[in-house]
Design a protein around this motif. Structure first.
Motif, PDB file in Angstrom:
ATOM      1  N   ASP A  29       0.826  -1.213   0.000  1.00 49.62           N
ATOM      2  CA  ASP A  29       0.000   0.000   0.000  1.00 49.62           C
ATOM      3  C   ASP A  29       0.864   1.269   0.000  1.00 49.62           C
ATOM      4  O   ASP A  29       0.371   2.361  -0.289  1.00 49.62           O
ATOM      5  CB  ASP A  29      -0.910   0.043   1.235  1.00 49.62           C
ATOM      6  CG  ASP A  29      -1.995  -1.019   1.165  1.00 49.62           C
ATOM      7  OD1 ASP A  29      -2.306  -1.449   0.039  1.00 49.62           O
ATOM      8  OD2 ASP A  29      -2.506  -1.412   2.227  1.00 49.62           O
ATOM      9  N   ARG A  31       3.682   3.743  -1.351  1.00 45.03           N
ATOM     10  CA  ARG A  31       4.147   4.008  -2.715  1.00 45.03           C
ATOM     11  C   ARG A  31       5.541   4.658  -2.724  1.00 45.03           C
ATOM     12  O   ARG A  31       5.781   5.613  -1.984  1.00 45.03           O
ATOM     13  CB  ARG A  31       3.153   4.918  -3.441  1.00 45.03           C
ATOM     14  CG  ARG A  31       1.960   4.132  -3.969  1.00 45.03           C
ATOM     15  CD  ARG A  31       0.972   5.020  -4.662  1.00 45.03           C
ATOM     16  NE  ARG A  31       0.330   5.941  -3.726  1.00 45.03           N
ATOM     17  CZ  ARG A  31       0.017   7.203  -4.015  1.00 45.03           C
ATOM     18  NH1 ARG A  31       0.306   7.706  -5.192  1.00 45.03           N
ATOM     19  NH2 ARG A  31      -0.593   7.962  -3.123  1.00 45.03           N
ATOM     20  N   ASP A  64       4.480   9.909   3.834  1.00 43.23           N
ATOM     21  CA  ASP A  64       3.667  11.116   4.009  1.00 43.23           C
ATOM     22  C   ASP A  64       2.229  10.730   4.325  1.00 43.23           C
ATOM     23  O   ASP A  64       1.903   9.541   4.460  1.00 43.23           O
ATOM     24  CB  ASP A  64       3.778  12.033   2.783  1.00 43.23           C
ATOM     25  CG  ASP A  64       3.029  11.487   1.570  1.00 43.23           C
ATOM     26  OD1 ASP A  64       2.437  10.380   1.665  1.00 43.23           O
ATOM     27  OD2 ASP A  64       3.037  12.160   0.530  1.00 43.23           O
ATOM     28  N   LYS A  65       1.360  11.717   4.400  1.00 49.15           N
ATOM     29  CA  LYS A  65      -0.023  11.437   4.800  1.00 49.15           C
ATOM     30  C   LYS A  65      -0.779  10.593   3.777  1.00 49.15           C
ATOM     31  O   LYS A  65      -1.815  10.032   4.081  1.00 49.15           O
ATOM     32  CB  LYS A  65      -0.768  12.741   5.064  1.00 49.15           C
ATOM     33  CG  LYS A  65      -0.832  13.684   3.883  1.00 49.15           C
ATOM     34  CD  LYS A  65      -1.458  14.995   4.324  1.00 49.15           C
ATOM     35  CE  LYS A  65      -1.439  16.004   3.174  1.00 49.15           C
ATOM     36  NZ  LYS A  65      -1.964  17.304   3.617  1.00 49.15           N
ATOM     37  N   HIS A  66      -0.214  10.522   2.555  1.00 49.77           N
ATOM     38  CA  HIS A  66      -0.864   9.704   1.525  1.00 49.77           C
ATOM     39  C   HIS A  66      -0.225   8.316   1.396  1.00 49.77           C
ATOM     40  O   HIS A  66      -0.596   7.547   0.514  1.00 49.77           O
ATOM     41  CB  HIS A  66      -0.768  10.396   0.156  1.00 49.77           C
ATOM     42  CG  HIS A  66      -1.332  11.783   0.158  1.00 49.77           C
ATOM     43  ND1 HIS A  66      -2.663  12.045   0.399  1.00 49.77           N
ATOM     44  CD2 HIS A  66      -0.737  12.996  -0.020  1.00 49.77           C
ATOM     45  CE1 HIS A  66      -2.872  13.356   0.344  1.00 49.77           C
ATOM     46  NE2 HIS A  66      -1.714  13.955   0.106  1.00 49.77           N
ATOM     47  N   GLY A  67       0.744   8.044   2.245  1.00 45.83           N
ATOM     48  CA  GLY A  67       1.412   6.746   2.161  1.00 45.83           C
ATOM     49  C   GLY A  67       2.536   6.712   1.142  1.00 45.83           C
ATOM     50  O   GLY A  67       3.019   5.651   0.749  1.00 45.83           O
ATOM     51  N   ARG A  68       3.008   7.893   0.686  1.00 44.60           N
ATOM     52  CA  ARG A  68       4.139   7.930  -0.248  1.00 44.60           C
ATOM     53  C   ARG A  68       5.440   8.030   0.546  1.00 44.60           C
ATOM     54  O   ARG A  68       5.536   8.816   1.502  1.00 44.60           O
ATOM     55  CB  ARG A  68       4.013   9.131  -1.194  1.00 44.60           C
ATOM     56  CG  ARG A  68       2.869   8.936  -2.190  1.00 44.60           C
ATOM     57  CD  ARG A  68       2.772  10.103  -3.130  1.00 44.60           C
ATOM     58  NE  ARG A  68       2.595  11.352  -2.372  1.00 44.60           N
ATOM     59  CZ  ARG A  68       2.297  12.516  -2.934  1.00 44.60           C
ATOM     60  NH1 ARG A  68       2.164  12.600  -4.234  1.00 44.60           N
ATOM     61  NH2 ARG A  68       2.147  13.595  -2.197  1.00 44.60           N
ATOM     62  N   LYS A  91       1.248   6.849  13.344  1.00 45.77           N
ATOM     63  CA  LYS A  91       0.826   8.145  12.810  1.00 45.77           C
ATOM     64  C   LYS A  91       1.285   9.248  13.754  1.00 45.77           C
ATOM     65  O   LYS A  91       0.970   9.215  14.947  1.00 45.77           O
ATOM     66  CB  LYS A  91      -0.685   8.179  12.626  1.00 45.77           C
ATOM     67  CG  LYS A  91      -1.158   7.232  11.548  1.00 45.77           C
ATOM     68  CD  LYS A  91      -2.613   7.464  11.211  1.00 45.77           C
ATOM     69  CE  LYS A  91      -3.007   6.633  10.009  1.00 45.77           C
ATOM     70  NZ  LYS A  91      -4.391   6.885   9.604  1.00 45.77           N
TER      71      LYS A  91
END
Lengths: 197, 252
Positions: A29, A31, A64-68, A91
């Motif tokens: 999940d 990236r 980051d907050k988007h999972g990157r 988190k």
């Protein structure tokens, strides 16, 4: 998809806190960074894989907050390649240090000491700046890298693509038609007094 | 575009060399660094120093405080002619160091250079240096002194065994030597040694030698190093650093 599974800030007592949420996620999940300034090296990558196999996961990666992925692209890739599937995600908003505690390791054990060295060595060997990406980031005035690279360091890495600083005129330190009155050995401090010609 | 030349910091010069000069190294010792700005933006530096050898003045009967070397011209993209930048830098140097009588500089044929810039600036060509023997390590050519200081030996066998399998001696082409006299006496003294400018020539890597040294194409060196009977620009020179501008204009 990240799933909330527990809330714990103190690994010793398992206490709960609303600030630090712990969730689990599939590694797939997360990236990779498509503008990673570290191109990585094959040897460094192999070392990370070997370290994960021998000692298990050590320091965390950062997303980051988007999972990157912000930091740890190689570790993420190597972890998937050796068959790891899940990650514990903490988190945080950056106001607290996230500490990964290995409950199975003692630093004074051979594995603990080896992991400590591996952590530094894999970073060292695995670093290979991507000049194209770095030049692009360095040219972006909104991104301040001045505390990380001196102008000369940028020039070493990027050549003529290095951002040119706003150098100002300065008075010269020396004249070339004068000989120094004395010369000091940089190693021992001994000073030779020199006769003017 | 407005051109400004003024003294700059060693850091600015180091940046210019690393970013814009093929050598990527500034060298040690005392330096006088002249920066160039166009439209307010730093475009590089012209750097003078004492040179690699403390005997730099000996061939001219000068002591170390009377001669210096133009060690680097490290310029990025710019619009003003390089010869103009160098000429103004020389004027600034001369104002700062009135005791200087001569500036020396070298042009490296190993990099395909014959000193076009010095020719455009009206410097005097006084022939070639002796060729040097450098040491190749990991594909880089290092001076034997650098190798000795780093590894405490110059032994090729030891270097091959412990440092790099490609270690070996490499004989380099002699460098072209240019000088700019800063007073009439110096110019007069140098007059008998002045030779015609060498011409630009494509050199190719000699694959028949282990060193990979470059050689001029068939026909020898007569074109590269014409004798004094060849064309010369000496007549257009003057006795002070303004002369390069006059010389440059004469060829425009």
């Amino acid at each position: 998809m990240m799933r909330d599974t527990a809330r714990s800030t103190d690994p010793a007592d398992g206490g709960a806190s609303p600030e630090l949420g712990t969730v689990t996620a599939h590694l797939t999940d997360l990236r990779p960074d498509d503008r990673n300034a570290n191109a990585g090296t094959a040897r460094g990558r192999a070392m990370v894989e070997e370290s994960l196999r021998r000692y298990g996961a050590g320091r965390s990666i950062l997303v980051d907050k988007h999972g990157r992925i912000i930091a740890g692209n190689t570790t993420h890739e190597a972890a998937i390649d050796i068959g790891l599937t899940d990650a514990v995600v903490v988190k945080t908003d950056g106001t607290k240090l996230v500490v990964v505690q290995r409950t199975d390791l003692d630093i004074d054990s051979p594995a603990g000491r080896a992991l400590a060295v591996a952590d530094n060595r894999t970073s060292e060997v695995g670093l290979s700046w991507d000049p194209g990406v770095l030049a692009e980031l360095a040219a972006d005035e909104a991104i301040d890298l001045s505390a990380l690279f001196s102008p000369v360091e940028f020039a070493d890495l990027l050549g003529s693509d290095a951002p040119t600083p706003r150098f100002q005129p300065e008075q010269p330190e020396h004249r070339l038609d004068e000989l120094a009155d004395n010369t000091m050995c940089p190693a021992c401090g001994h000073t030779w007094h020199q006769e003017r010609q | 575009m407005s051109l400004r030349l003024d003294f700059c910091s060693r850091e600015a010069a180091a940046f210019a060399v690393r970013a814009f000069h093929y050598s990527h190294s500034l060298g040690a010792g005392r330096l006088v660094c002249v920066g160039a700005w166009e439209a307010g933006a730093f475009v590089g530096a012209v750097i003078f120093g004492r040179g690699a050898s403390s005997e730099i003045g000996s061939p001219f009967g000068l002591n170390q405080s009377e001669v210096c070397e133009l060690v680097r011209v490290a310029l990025g993209p710019h619009t003003a002619p390089t010869s103009r930048i160098v000429s103004v830098a020389v004027r600034l140097l001369r104002r700062l160091c009135p005791g200087l009588r001569l500036i020396v500089s070298y042009s490296d044929p190993e990099h395909g250079h014959v000193g076009t810039l010095y020719q455009a600036c009206g410097w005097l060509y006084i022939g070639r240096t002796n060729s040097e023997s450098l040491i190749r390590l990991n594909g880089r050519l290092l001076h034997p002194r650098t190798v000795a200081s780093r590894y405490r030996t110059r032994s090729i066998d030891w270097l091959r065994e412990h440092v790099a399998a490609d270690a070996g001696h490499v004989r380099t082409l002699p460098k072209h030597r240019y000088v700019l006299p800063l007073d009439a006496g110096m110019r007069q003294q140098l007059a008998p040694r002045v030779q015609a400018y060498p011409k630009a020539l494509v050199v190719e890597r000699d694959r028949s030698t282990e060193s990979g040294a470059r050689r001029p194409p068939a026909g020898g060196c007569s074109l590269l190093f014409p004798n004094r009977a060849g064309t010369t620009c000496e007549g257009t020179l003057r006795n002070d650093p303004v002369a390069p501008l006059v010389h440059e204009a004469a060829h425009a």
